[in-house]
Design an enzyme around this catalytic site. Structure first.
Site, PDB file in Angstrom:
ATOM      1  N   LYS A  43      -3.611  79.362  93.455  1.00  0.00           N
ATOM      2  CA  LYS A  43      -3.760  80.557  92.610  1.00  0.00           C
ATOM      3  C   LYS A  43      -2.388  81.139  92.273  1.00  0.00           C
ATOM      4  O   LYS A  43      -1.370  80.765  92.881  1.00  0.00           O
ATOM      5  CB  LYS A  43      -4.594  81.598  93.371  1.00  0.00           C
ATOM      6  CG  LYS A  43      -3.905  82.104  94.648  1.00  0.00           C
ATOM      7  CD  LYS A  43      -4.833  82.948  95.506  1.00  0.00           C
ATOM      8  CE  LYS A  43      -4.126  83.407  96.774  1.00  0.00           C
ATOM      9  NZ  LYS A  43      -5.036  84.109  97.697  1.00  0.00           N
ATOM     10  N   ARG A 141     -12.854  93.445 102.294  1.00  0.00           N
ATOM     11  CA  ARG A 141     -12.423  93.164 100.925  1.00  0.00           C
ATOM     12  C   ARG A 141     -13.630  92.527 100.231  1.00  0.00           C
ATOM     13  O   ARG A 141     -14.685  93.141 100.205  1.00  0.00           O
ATOM     14  CB  ARG A 141     -11.166  92.289 100.969  1.00  0.00           C
ATOM     15  CG  ARG A 141     -10.340  92.344  99.700  1.00  0.00           C
ATOM     16  CD  ARG A 141      -9.025  91.572  99.812  1.00  0.00           C
ATOM     17  NE  ARG A 141      -9.236  90.127  99.834  1.00  0.00           N
ATOM     18  CZ  ARG A 141      -8.234  89.227  99.877  1.00  0.00           C
ATOM     19  NH1 ARG A 141      -6.962  89.636  99.913  1.00  0.00           N
ATOM     20  NH2 ARG A 141      -8.493  87.941  99.886  1.00  0.00           N
ATOM     21  N   HIS A 173     -12.811  85.440 105.147  1.00  0.00           N
ATOM     22  CA  HIS A 173     -11.343  85.499 105.113  1.00  0.00           C
ATOM     23  C   HIS A 173     -10.849  86.438 106.213  1.00  0.00           C
ATOM     24  O   HIS A 173     -11.449  87.488 106.454  1.00  0.00           O
ATOM     25  CB  HIS A 173     -10.907  86.001 103.732  1.00  0.00           C
ATOM     26  CG  HIS A 173      -9.458  85.807 103.409  1.00  0.00           C
ATOM     27  ND1 HIS A 173      -8.776  84.636 103.639  1.00  0.00           N
ATOM     28  CD2 HIS A 173      -8.563  86.643 102.831  1.00  0.00           C
ATOM     29  CE1 HIS A 173      -7.522  84.769 103.217  1.00  0.00           C
ATOM     30  NE2 HIS A 173      -7.364  85.974 102.725  1.00  0.00           N
ATOM     31  N   ARG A 229      -7.981  76.721 104.383  1.00  0.00           N
ATOM     32  CA  ARG A 229      -7.467  77.041 103.048  1.00  0.00           C
ATOM     33  C   ARG A 229      -5.998  77.430 103.174  1.00  0.00           C
ATOM     34  O   ARG A 229      -5.677  78.546 103.558  1.00  0.00           O
ATOM     35  CB  ARG A 229      -8.246  78.220 102.437  1.00  0.00           C
ATOM     36  CG  ARG A 229      -9.761  78.019 102.345  1.00  0.00           C
ATOM     37  CD  ARG A 229     -10.425  79.192 101.626  1.00  0.00           C
ATOM     38  NE  ARG A 229     -10.127  80.493 102.231  1.00  0.00           N
ATOM     39  CZ  ARG A 229     -10.867  81.086 103.159  1.00  0.00           C
ATOM     40  NH1 ARG A 229     -11.983  80.525 103.597  1.00  0.00           N
ATOM     41  NH2 ARG A 229     -10.490  82.257 103.646  1.00  0.00           N
ATOM     42  N   TYR A 274      25.023 100.565  88.895  1.00  0.00           N
ATOM     43  CA  TYR A 274      24.498 101.889  88.552  1.00  0.00           C
ATOM     44  C   TYR A 274      24.451 102.815  89.766  1.00  0.00           C
ATOM     45  O   TYR A 274      24.011 102.440  90.840  1.00  0.00           O
ATOM     46  CB  TYR A 274      23.069 101.751  88.016  1.00  0.00           C
ATOM     47  CG  TYR A 274      22.967 101.098  86.666  1.00  0.00           C
ATOM     48  CD1 TYR A 274      23.719 101.553  85.584  1.00  0.00           C
ATOM     49  CD2 TYR A 274      22.079 100.048  86.473  1.00  0.00           C
ATOM     50  CE1 TYR A 274      23.585 100.957  84.334  1.00  0.00           C
ATOM     51  CE2 TYR A 274      21.938  99.450  85.227  1.00  0.00           C
ATOM     52  CZ  TYR A 274      22.694  99.907  84.159  1.00  0.00           C
ATOM     53  OH  TYR A 274      22.554  99.324  82.930  1.00  0.00           O
ATOM     54  N   CYS A 321      20.304  95.175  88.580  1.00  0.00           N
ATOM     55  CA  CYS A 321      20.016  95.674  87.234  1.00  0.00           C
ATOM     56  C   CYS A 321      18.924  94.808  86.596  1.00  0.00           C
ATOM     57  O   CYS A 321      18.418  93.892  87.218  1.00  0.00           O
ATOM     58  CB  CYS A 321      21.278  95.651  86.381  1.00  0.00           C
ATOM     59  SG  CYS A 321      22.718  96.400  87.187  1.00  0.00           S
ATOM     60  N   ASP A 323      19.120  92.607  84.207  1.00  0.00           N
ATOM     61  CA  ASP A 323      19.508  91.238  83.852  1.00  0.00           C
ATOM     62  C   ASP A 323      20.555  90.648  84.782  1.00  0.00           C
ATOM     63  O   ASP A 323      20.942  89.494  84.599  1.00  0.00           O
ATOM     64  CB  ASP A 323      20.101  91.205  82.437  1.00  0.00           C
ATOM     65  CG  ASP A 323      19.319  92.075  81.492  1.00  0.00           C
ATOM     66  OD1 ASP A 323      18.106  91.831  81.370  1.00  0.00           O
ATOM     67  OD2 ASP A 323      19.901  93.015  80.915  1.00  0.00           O
TER      68      ASP A 323
HETATM   69  C1  PLP Z   1      -4.855  83.444  98.923  1.00  0.00           C
HETATM   70  C2  PLP Z   1      -5.993  83.057  99.763  1.00  0.00           C
HETATM   71  C3  PLP Z   1      -5.849  82.041 100.734  1.00  0.00           C
HETATM   72  C4  PLP Z   1      -4.525  81.426 101.102  1.00  0.00           C
HETATM   73  O1  PLP Z   1      -3.892  82.273 102.017  1.00  0.00           O
HETATM   74  P1  PLP Z   1      -2.470  81.869 102.669  1.00  0.00           P
HETATM   75  O2  PLP Z   1      -2.229  82.954 103.624  1.00  0.00           O
HETATM   76  O3  PLP Z   1      -1.513  81.846 101.515  1.00  0.00           O
HETATM   77  O4  PLP Z   1      -2.657  80.538 103.262  1.00  0.00           O
HETATM   78  C5  PLP Z   1      -6.966  81.628 101.411  1.00  0.00           C
HETATM   79  N1  PLP Z   1      -8.168  82.198 101.162  1.00  0.00           N
HETATM   80  C6  PLP Z   1      -8.334  83.190 100.262  1.00  0.00           C
HETATM   81  C7  PLP Z   1      -9.667  83.771 100.057  1.00  0.00           C
HETATM   82  C8  PLP Z   1      -7.251  83.663  99.545  1.00  0.00           C
HETATM   83  O5  PLP Z   1      -7.415  84.665  98.676  1.00  0.00           O
END
Ligand code: PLP
Length: 387
Positions: A43, A141, A173, A229, A274, A321, A323
């Protein structure tokens, strides 16, 4: 160091992504040779490394699955030529799921309403959607809360009976997997096990049950279930600074580099950039780096990070800055055109994205995902970036 051919650029070593995915597969393999399936998460444009190139490299390194957040990302992975198992997990109400269902992408439902939208897409296409169900085990979440979980499971099972869906996965998660001592980890594993039991009692038999992200894949075999994952670790970024074993052998795949536009001497008492937030306490030589917050260099990096120039770490002085920013070269004789590594693999002691994250109060995820913006070109190599 590989010499930048532009003002400033992001160099991505795809061979390192392959290596990291391979290492994560090995690391998660148990003594009896079994291992969870490996999902590489690509992603957010492959965490800033490029969606399609990262997806290809991940498959070459042995990714069994790919994961993305949005339907648009899933379509981009398919358009890039990938035909393997692919999960997406973030839809907004009213999103059109047909592009995902038509391309054999597993779609996640958090609610009965979302499940109905996916079923509608399947009916419109005359296809049976592959659906994964997400349960909230404590992150608060996405995903069904425990009170809504039985209804989601029942609706999905009914859809299966009607031949309108195939429930391919159940997942959740973790909230604190980068903190191995946090009791939330065990609590979430327990809650996930209970949610799986509810699903199995309802008659669901998913192909994959999964909970672990990178840090859990590295630190908690008890969280593996059928699949892990892995996002950040696949790119070689430390998933749990202070806890990740060095023996894992991840190598950061991203190097951000530039060339000095000019160098100049300044006197003691001269203010730099700056607001003159940094004032020289002795004569020194400054180098001008042609990248700034318009290129995704965090302004919070002002005066707190180092960059690598001519074989040494050198401090950034004063404000970043839009750039450009300024680096202190001391009394070294360094000329315009000299390469600068903002951050990279750190193999020779140079700064890493994790160093930048710790100095700027964020995480390496945000550093690598934001760098570049719409402005820095990305260049791909297969081995050969030393820094
Ligand atoms: C982004 C994400 C991951 C990957 O997490 P990492 O900590 O980058 O390995 C796994 N599961 C879900 C649902 C995520 O949103």
């Amino acid at each position: 160091m590989d010499t930048p051919h532009r003002r400033a650029e992001i160099v991505v070593d795809l061979d390192r992504i392959r290596h990291n995915v391979r290492r994560l597969r090995e690391w998660t393999t148990s003594a009896d040779g079994t291992r969870p399936r490996m999902m590489t998460v690509v992603k957010a444009d492959g965490y800033g490394h490029g969606l399609v190139p990262a997806a290809r490299a991940a498959r070459e390194g042995g990714a069994d699955w790919l994961g993305v957040a949005t339907v648009e990302e899933a379509v981009a992975v398919r358009d890039g030529g990938d035909r393997g198992p692919l999960l997406c997990w973030l839809a907004a109400p009213g999103d059109d799921h047909r592009p995902a269902v038509a391309r054999d992408v597993d779609v996640t439902a958090y609610t009965v309403a979302q499940l109905d939208e996916v079923l509608a897409a399947g009916r419109a296409l005359g296809r049976v959607p592959r659906v994964q169900l997400k349960v909230d085990t404590g992150l608060s979440r996405g995903g069904a809360s425990p009170t809504h979980w039985p209804a989601l499971v029942a609706a999905a099972r009914e859809a299966e009976r009607r031949g309108e869906a195939r429930v391919t996965g159940i997942w959740s998660h973790l909230a604190a997997s980068d903190e191995p001592e946090d009791p939330a980890n065990a609590a979430q594993e327990q809650a996930f096990t209970e949610a799986l039991a509810v699903a199995e009692q309802a008659g669901l038999a998913p192909e994959v049950r999964h909970l672990a992200n990178s840090a859990a894949a590295v630190l908690r075999p008890s969280s593996y279930f059928d699949l892990v994952r892995c996002g950040i670790a696949s790119y070689g970024q430390d998933p749990a600074p202070g806890h990740t074993p060095a023996a894992l052998g991840l190598v950061p795949a991203m190097t951000v580099q530039a060339r000095l536009v000019m160098t100049k001497r300044i006197e003691a008492g001269d203010g730099v950039s700056y607001g003159h937030t940094w004032v020289a306490d002795r004569p020194t030589t400054l180098g001008l780096v042609p990248a700034g917050y318009g290129d995704g260099v965090p302004r919070h990096a002002s005066s707190v990070v180092d960059v690598w120039v001519a074989g040494r770490r050198r401090p950034v002085r004063g404000r970043i800055c839009m750039d450009q920013f300024i680096v202190d070269l001391g009394d070294d004789q360094i000329e315009a055109g000299e390469p600068v590594v903002l951050f990279g693999a750190g193999l020779e002691g140079g700064p890493t994205a994790t160093d930048w994250a710790l100095a700027t109060g964020t995480i390496n995820y945000e550093i690598v995902t934001r760098i570049g913006g719409q402005r820095l070109p990305r260049r791909y190599v297969d081995g050969g970036v030393a820094g």
